[in-house]
Design an enzyme around this catalytic site. Sequence first.
Site, PDB file in Angstrom:
ATOM      1  N   ILE A  40       0.822  -1.202   0.000  1.00  0.00           N
ATOM      2  CA  ILE A  40       0.000   0.000   0.000  1.00  0.00           C
ATOM      3  C   ILE A  40       0.861   1.260   0.000  1.00  0.00           C
ATOM      4  CG2 ILE A  40      -0.213  -0.032   2.516  1.00  0.00           C
ATOM      5  CD1 ILE A  40      -3.119   1.104   2.078  1.00  0.00           C
ATOM      6  N   CYS A  41       0.324   2.302  -0.594  1.00  0.00           N
ATOM      7  CA  CYS A  41       0.898   3.646  -0.573  1.00  0.00           C
ATOM      8  C   CYS A  41       2.235   3.699  -1.308  1.00  0.00           C
ATOM      9  CB  CYS A  41       1.001   4.135   0.869  1.00  0.00           C
ATOM     10  SG  CYS A  41       1.254   5.907   1.054  1.00  0.00           S
ATOM     11  N   HIS A  42       3.332   3.935  -0.604  1.00  0.00           N
ATOM     12  CA  HIS A  42       4.664   3.976  -1.208  1.00  0.00           C
ATOM     13  C   HIS A  42       5.317   2.594  -1.305  1.00  0.00           C
ATOM     14  CE1 HIS A  42       4.289   8.269  -0.282  1.00  0.00           C
ATOM     15  NE2 HIS A  42       5.224   8.461  -1.193  1.00  0.00           N
TER      16      HIS A  42
END
Length: 184
Positions: A113-115
């Site tokens: 998730i995300c980065h």
Amino acid sequence: MTSSLEGRTILLLSSNFGTERDEIRRPIDALREAGATVTVAATEGGTVRTLVVDHDPGPEVPVDTTYDAVQAGDYDAVVLPGGTLNADALRTDATVLSLVRDIAGAGKPVAAICHAPWILLEAGLVDGRDLTSVPTIRTDMVNGGGRWTDQEVVRDDSHGHLLITSRTPDDLDAFNAAIIDALS
């Protein structure tokens, strides 16, 4: 009552500093509530010092073990939480990259998730895959051969293992549900 993930083991990889608070806490809580055993592995023992939006201090999360003390074959899936500092540290760690590649190579789900899709990129798991991430690393994913889309969760099972990616903490309910569904 038997939970849907009873007997399942999940490896969650994190650095010791800079992991986004909700992106580590909420998957741990959701997976454990579903009956899974979640092992938090980091560079060093002790705790993960979390951050909120890469800036404000968050609560500490206990570390169960270190990266070099785990074997990919002992786990049913790997979860990679985000946080800019966390993902940047993990993508340069050879042991982390090896664990992620080995779990994927065994046909087991990899969730980021995300980065954290930066880690997937460094591990060679992005090329030819449908995925999402925080929009600020979209260009990295596209340049790495991924087909990026702005969706809450993207599931891609085209390369012998399920890849689950998500954008931000706002998408955590869907992210957690996708992991639980994949392992049920």
